[in-house]
Design an enzyme around this catalytic site. Sequence first.
Site, short mmCIF file in Angstrom:
data_model
loop_
_atom_site.label_atom_id
_atom_site.label_comp_id
_atom_site.label_asym_id
_atom_site.label_seq_id
_atom_site.Cartn_x
_atom_site.Cartn_y
_atom_site.Cartn_z
N GLU A 62 0.82 -1.22 0.00
CA GLU A 62 0.00 0.00 0.00
C GLU A 62 0.85 1.26 0.00
OE1 GLU A 62 -2.95 0.18 3.18
OE2 GLU A 62 -4.57 -0.17 1.76
N HIS A 102 8.29 -27.02 -1.26
CA HIS A 102 7.75 -28.17 -2.01
C HIS A 102 6.55 -27.77 -2.85
CE1 HIS A 102 10.35 -31.21 -0.06
NE2 HIS A 102 10.49 -30.20 0.77
N LYS A 107 -13.95 1.14 -3.61
CA LYS A 107 -14.98 1.60 -2.67
C LYS A 107 -16.03 2.43 -3.40
CE LYS A 107 -12.17 2.05 1.51
NZ LYS A 107 -11.59 3.03 2.41
#
Length: 416
Positions: free
Chosen positions: A272, A293, A406
């Site tokens: 951010e 792995h 938003k």
Amino acid sequence: MIKADISGAGNYLDRAVWSAKLRDACEALRNEKDYAGWLHLPSETPGDAVEKICRAAESVRSRCEVLLVIGIGGSYLGAKAAIELLRPKYRADSPEVIFAGNTLSGTETQELLDYLETKDFMINVVSKSGTTTEPALALRVFYALLQRKYGEVAPSRVIATTDETGGALRRLASELGFESFVIPRNIGGRYSVLTPVGLLPIAAAGGDIRAMLGGAREAETEYMATGAENAAGEYAAARSALYASGRKIEVLAYWEPRLRWLGEWWKQLFGESEGKGGQGLFPASVEYSADLHSLGQYMQQGERIMFETVLSCADGSSLTVPALPSWGDGFDAVAGKRLDYVASAAREGSIRAHTEGGVPCLRLEIGALDAQTLGGLFYFFEYSCALSAYALGVYPFDQPGVEAYKKYMLGALGIK
Ligand code: PA5
């Protein structure tokens, strides 16, 4: 104190060039007016403020089985990271700390509601703006349960951590009479773990917040005296130089599972802060041995677009491999050796293999995994993140991109 070994950056790092850039970044950070409250927070947090948090935490510990911490992003990841790191994993200790308000999943929320139905619980709702959708809705959902269970005393089971005067949560806290703590206006969410945002849940979980602040204070003292001539500055210079050389992804690799949520906090902090204007390293994390792995194959032979930052810490256990010579499975050679002896061979082996495979490796040595170290580590990353962003030419303390989703979401919901 955190030690950085940046020799893995090799010739990608022109020290003279990056020393100058980091000096300028340091200057910019010192001149920051709006969001540098975290910089002197460890030394400027008054003892009585810590006392108040500890008292509230003690009260939570004595009054409930579950503390429900509602928050998202910077309003929960630091606390989650600290609690996962400091709390013994398999020892049931009261209160259990559960994080909510970071999802819109009905299934997950319903499951938690069902779980809390039979538990004595309290809520710590954390939101600086007080208007973030996910925690605001979670508060409604879980407050309704609180009211049903505790009736008119429900407000006494909520602690709000928010802005001192502004925002819907502050208004609600005043109207309903919630106990409250303040998030200083000059500290952004992802830099707020050492404010009541992180300190209250950590203390409620039994974490030693005084030691944590002490570790951060040591780091603050050192970095204020040395600017960018320290481990945080070296790390910032090396990762920035690797990015400038074309590496697009920084993979934080850790060997201790307790560091998983610190990795999540780190991803938010750097992602951010730096990912703006078409720039910035993409922060990723891997947990070894497990990921050796799976993603280990990609690390070794996939696209050469990343570098690795390896976090090493002291293993607090002296557990040894039992001697069972008759098993004939070939592991007699390490019988009687400590598990961390095997882990260090695995770590050195993977660093060597990845380096030979064309992935530069930086190393951060953090020492013992305790509250003091963690405080220093939080500060170390915050400081190096701010320097890295300034060196990149981006402002570390805003997140304009988060607003885009938003806007569309609230539009679709008809919310102004
Ligand atoms: O770092 C940040 O500022 C963000 O991640 C915020 O912490 C996050 O969006 C939550 O915001 P708020 O605390 O206002 O609910």
